[in-house]
Design an enzyme around this catalytic site. Sequence first.
Site, PDB file in Angstrom:
ATOM      1  N   HIS A  67     -12.433   5.112   3.935  1.00 17.01           N
ATOM      2  CA  HIS A  67     -11.497   6.050   3.304  1.00 17.01           C
ATOM      3  C   HIS A  67     -12.272   7.226   2.708  1.00 17.01           C
ATOM      4  O   HIS A  67     -13.493   7.189   2.634  1.00 17.01           O
ATOM      5  CB  HIS A  67     -10.690   5.323   2.226  1.00 17.01           C
ATOM      6  CG  HIS A  67      -9.788   4.260   2.763  1.00 17.01           C
ATOM      7  ND1 HIS A  67      -9.820   2.953   2.339  1.00 17.01           N
ATOM      8  CD2 HIS A  67      -8.834   4.311   3.717  1.00 17.01           C
ATOM      9  CE1 HIS A  67      -8.919   2.243   2.991  1.00 17.01           C
ATOM     10  NE2 HIS A  67      -8.313   3.044   3.839  1.00 17.01           N
ATOM     11  N   TYR A  72       0.953  -0.815  10.879  1.00 15.15           N
ATOM     12  CA  TYR A  72       0.498  -1.406   9.619  1.00 15.15           C
ATOM     13  C   TYR A  72       1.636  -1.396   8.604  1.00 15.15           C
ATOM     14  O   TYR A  72       1.901  -2.392   7.925  1.00 15.15           O
ATOM     15  CB  TYR A  72      -0.683  -0.583   9.109  1.00 15.15           C
ATOM     16  CG  TYR A  72      -1.335  -1.105   7.872  1.00 15.15           C
ATOM     17  CD1 TYR A  72      -2.163  -2.221   7.922  1.00 15.15           C
ATOM     18  CD2 TYR A  72      -1.143  -0.481   6.638  1.00 15.15           C
ATOM     19  CE1 TYR A  72      -2.774  -2.697   6.776  1.00 15.15           C
ATOM     20  CE2 TYR A  72      -1.750  -0.948   5.497  1.00 15.15           C
ATOM     21  CZ  TYR A  72      -2.569  -2.056   5.570  1.00 15.15           C
ATOM     22  OH  TYR A  72      -3.177  -2.536   4.432  1.00 15.15           O
ATOM     23  N   LYS A  97       3.481  -4.496   6.730  1.00 13.61           N
ATOM     24  CA  LYS A  97       3.458  -4.603   5.257  1.00 13.61           C
ATOM     25  C   LYS A  97       4.870  -4.657   4.689  1.00 13.61           C
ATOM     26  O   LYS A  97       5.158  -5.421   3.769  1.00 13.61           O
ATOM     27  CB  LYS A  97       2.712  -3.408   4.666  1.00 13.61           C
ATOM     28  CG  LYS A  97       1.221  -3.522   4.783  1.00 13.61           C
ATOM     29  CD  LYS A  97       0.692  -4.272   3.592  1.00 13.61           C
ATOM     30  CE  LYS A  97      -0.718  -4.748   3.848  1.00 13.61           C
ATOM     31  NZ  LYS A  97      -1.143  -5.780   2.921  1.00 13.61           N
ATOM     32  N   SER A 117       0.857  -1.192   0.000  1.00 10.91           N
ATOM     33  CA  SER A 117       0.000   0.000   0.000  1.00 10.91           C
ATOM     34  C   SER A 117       0.890   1.238   0.000  1.00 10.91           C
ATOM     35  O   SER A 117       1.906   1.263   0.706  1.00 10.91           O
ATOM     36  CB  SER A 117      -0.876  -0.015   1.252  1.00 10.91           C
ATOM     37  OG  SER A 117      -1.510   1.230   1.379  1.00 10.91           O
ATOM     38  N   SER A 118       0.500   2.256  -0.765  1.00 15.47           N
ATOM     39  CA  SER A 118       1.367   3.441  -0.869  1.00 15.47           C
ATOM     40  C   SER A 118       1.537   4.154   0.478  1.00 15.47           C
ATOM     41  O   SER A 118       2.464   4.934   0.640  1.00 15.47           O
ATOM     42  CB  SER A 118       0.818   4.414  -1.905  1.00 15.47           C
ATOM     43  OG  SER A 118      -0.444   4.878  -1.504  1.00 15.47           O
ATOM     44  N   CYS A 119       0.651   3.855   1.446  1.00 13.76           N
ATOM     45  CA  CYS A 119       0.766   4.514   2.756  1.00 13.76           C
ATOM     46  C   CYS A 119       1.968   3.999   3.555  1.00 13.76           C
ATOM     47  O   CYS A 119       2.250   4.503   4.634  1.00 13.76           O
ATOM     48  CB  CYS A 119      -0.524   4.367   3.561  1.00 13.76           C
ATOM     49  SG  CYS A 119      -0.847   2.680   4.065  1.00 13.76           S
TER      50      CYS A 119
HETATM   51  N1  LIG Z   1      -8.531  -0.108   0.018  1.00 11.76           N
HETATM   52  C1  LIG Z   1      -7.520   0.629  -0.385  1.00 11.76           C
HETATM   53  O1  LIG Z   1      -7.663   1.832  -0.689  1.00 11.76           O
HETATM   54  C2  LIG Z   1      -6.146   0.019  -0.510  1.00 11.76           C
HETATM   55  C3  LIG Z   1      -5.119   0.832  -0.963  1.00 11.76           C
HETATM   56  C4  LIG Z   1      -3.853   0.299  -1.064  1.00 11.76           C
HETATM   57  C5  LIG Z   1      -3.620  -1.024  -0.738  1.00 11.76           C
HETATM   58  N2  LIG Z   1      -4.614  -1.808  -0.300  1.00 11.76           N
HETATM   59  C6  LIG Z   1      -4.272  -3.191   0.086  1.00 11.76           C
HETATM   60  O2  LIG Z   1      -5.087  -4.171  -0.512  1.00 11.76           O
HETATM   61  C7  LIG Z   1      -5.277  -5.274   0.368  1.00 11.76           C
HETATM   62  C8  LIG Z   1      -6.759  -5.580   0.501  1.00 11.76           C
HETATM   63  O3  LIG Z   1      -7.443  -4.422   0.922  1.00 11.76           O
HETATM   64  P1  LIG Z   1      -9.022  -4.255   0.772  1.00 11.76           P
HETATM   65  O4  LIG Z   1      -9.281  -2.799   0.654  1.00 11.76           O
HETATM   66  O5  LIG Z   1      -9.540  -5.209  -0.240  1.00 11.76           O
HETATM   67  O6  LIG Z   1      -9.485  -4.711   2.233  1.00 11.76           O
HETATM   68  P2  LIG Z   1     -10.841  -5.441   2.674  1.00 11.76           P
HETATM   69  O7  LIG Z   1     -11.953  -5.039   1.756  1.00 11.76           O
HETATM   70  O8  LIG Z   1     -10.998  -5.214   4.124  1.00 11.76           O
HETATM   71  O9  LIG Z   1     -10.497  -6.969   2.419  1.00 11.76           O
HETATM   72  C9  LIG Z   1      -9.594  -7.687   3.222  1.00 11.76           C
HETATM   73  C10 LIG Z   1     -10.066  -9.109   3.275  1.00 11.76           C
HETATM   74  O10 LIG Z   1      -9.143  -9.876   4.073  1.00 11.76           O
HETATM   75  C11 LIG Z   1      -9.894 -10.738   4.897  1.00 11.76           C
HETATM   76  N3  LIG Z   1      -9.161 -11.081   6.123  1.00 11.76           N
HETATM   77  C12 LIG Z   1      -8.667 -10.231   7.061  1.00 11.76           C
HETATM   78  N4  LIG Z   1      -8.082 -10.915   8.060  1.00 11.76           N
HETATM   79  C13 LIG Z   1      -8.220 -12.241   7.772  1.00 11.76           C
HETATM   80  C14 LIG Z   1      -7.846 -13.439   8.406  1.00 11.76           C
HETATM   81  N5  LIG Z   1      -7.209 -13.430   9.581  1.00 11.76           N
HETATM   82  N6  LIG Z   1      -8.148 -14.618   7.815  1.00 11.76           N
HETATM   83  C15 LIG Z   1      -8.807 -14.644   6.635  1.00 11.76           C
HETATM   84  N7  LIG Z   1      -9.193 -13.538   5.959  1.00 11.76           N
HETATM   85  C16 LIG Z   1      -8.905 -12.344   6.518  1.00 11.76           C
HETATM   86  C17 LIG Z   1     -11.127  -9.949   5.244  1.00 11.76           C
HETATM   87  O11 LIG Z   1     -12.155 -10.805   5.677  1.00 11.76           O
HETATM   88  P3  LIG Z   1     -13.162 -10.316   6.858  1.00 11.76           P
HETATM   89  O12 LIG Z   1     -13.739  -9.006   6.386  1.00 11.76           O
HETATM   90  O13 LIG Z   1     -14.128 -11.420   6.963  1.00 11.76           O
HETATM   91  O14 LIG Z   1     -12.282 -10.135   8.053  1.00 11.76           O
HETATM   92  C18 LIG Z   1     -11.439  -9.271   3.911  1.00 11.76           C
HETATM   93  O15 LIG Z   1     -12.244 -10.058   3.091  1.00 11.76           O
HETATM   94  C19 LIG Z   1      -4.609  -4.876   1.681  1.00 11.76           C
HETATM   95  O16 LIG Z   1      -3.349  -5.487   1.746  1.00 11.76           O
HETATM   96  C20 LIG Z   1      -4.445  -3.372   1.580  1.00 11.76           C
HETATM   97  O17 LIG Z   1      -3.302  -2.906   2.241  1.00 11.76           O
HETATM   98  C21 LIG Z   1      -5.891  -1.318  -0.177  1.00 11.76           C
END
Ligand SMILES: NC(=O)c1ccc[n+]([C@@H]2O[C@H](COP(=O)([O-])OP(=O)(O)OC[C@H]3O[C@@H](n4cnc5c(N)ncnc54)[C@H](OP(=O)(O)O)[C@@H]3O)[C@@H](O)[C@H]2O)c1
Length: 314
Positions: free
Chosen positions: A181, A138, A142, A109-111
């Site tokens: 966000h 975090y 990461k 993640s860019s953060c």
């Molecule tokens: N969203 C952004 O703007 C953004 C930007 C940059 C990078 N990213 C990166 O992209 C990745 C995914 O982000 P996202 O936005 O898709 O997040 P998200 O919508 O919260 O999805 C994360 C998923 O991981 C699952 N998870 C978490 N802990 C778990 C565990 N212990 N066992 C099994 N499953 C687990 C969650 O399931 P539950 O909900 O059931 O816990 C959820 O389905 C992250 O690494 C994040 O850093 C996101």
Amino acid sequence: MMEKNAKIYVAGHRGMVGSAIVRELERQGYTNIITRTHKELDLCRQDQVEKFFAEEKPEYVFLAAAKVGGIVANSEALADFMYDNMILEMNVINSAWKNGCKKLEFLGSSCIYPRMAPQPMPESCLLTSELEKTNEAYALAKISGLKYCEFLNKQYGTDYISVMPTNLYGPNDNYHPEHSHVLPALIRRFHEAKESGAKSVTCWGDGSPLREFLYVDDLANLCVFLMNNYSGNETVNAGTGKELTIKELTKLVAKVVGYEGEILWDTSRPNGTPRKLLDVSKAKKLGWTYKTELEDGIRLSYKDFLENPMRAER
Ligand SMILES: NC(=O)c1ccc[n+]([C@@H]2O[C@H](COP(=O)([O-])OP(=O)(O)OC[C@H]3O[C@@H](n4cnc5c(N)ncnc54)[C@H](OP(=O)(O)O)[C@@H]3O)[C@@H](O)[C@H]2O)c1
């Protein structure tokens, strides 16, 4: 290059990024995608993860599961964010390697780039100066995941890569009133203001910070592209390379949602970092660029928000 029938595990397939990766893989004709819900497989539990990988032996892994949250959640639960993310990443990456996974792609993640990184931020600025304090836990977790991939490559000759996305938005986003966000939060606020006939909506700061946004389906397209076309220890930035002010963003969201009231600014609230933009020249050189313009992406996100009212309750 992944065979169309290769066994591909997408970790976190119910999340915004994981679900977009599954959609993209299906769109491209991949037929053997495996998934597990959090309830079926807790990725923080080493015994469960080892058993799963030993039984399934996926050839490719997209690691899009993580404990994520906004500034408030991150800064209030530093220990939990560090422990859960660190242990989840180590479990998945280690078990993937032990069970012969050919290629793994880790979502950064860019953060996690330094607080005072040069703008636009190149991949090479990782770990060059101090991190942002509010999400230090975090970021450290990461960075450890990213580095673990690099160290496996160096020590054992694996081909594990990572991608570094900017702010994402799109289907399956989190619209929680406190934990979301900026873009999904604005969609929800303007939608509710329109529904209630509110005369004005007040936003934090003065609206001057510059931000970049990438539609999640474009990110998923890049993730599959990199899995098929990129090897290397350095991460690859995922963004549009375009920025706009938060003020411009609010006007765009209000337009898409159809909110016609006034937008006010509470300048007693913090603005946050003045500018956050990724240098996307590396992805471009590899042959990839984004497709979805911001207004089109916000329209698609708003449609998804309206069609899935339960999502707003997350
Ligand atoms: N969203 C952004 O703007 C953004 C930007 C940059 C990078 N990213 C990166 O992209 C990745 C995914 O982000 P996202 O936005 O898709 O997040 P998200 O919508 O919260 O999805 C994360 C998923 O991981 C699952 N998870 C978490 N802990 C778990 C565990 N212990 N066992 C099994 N499953 C687990 C969650 O399931 P539950 O909900 O059931 O816990 C959820 O389905 C992250 O690494 C994040 O850093 C996101």
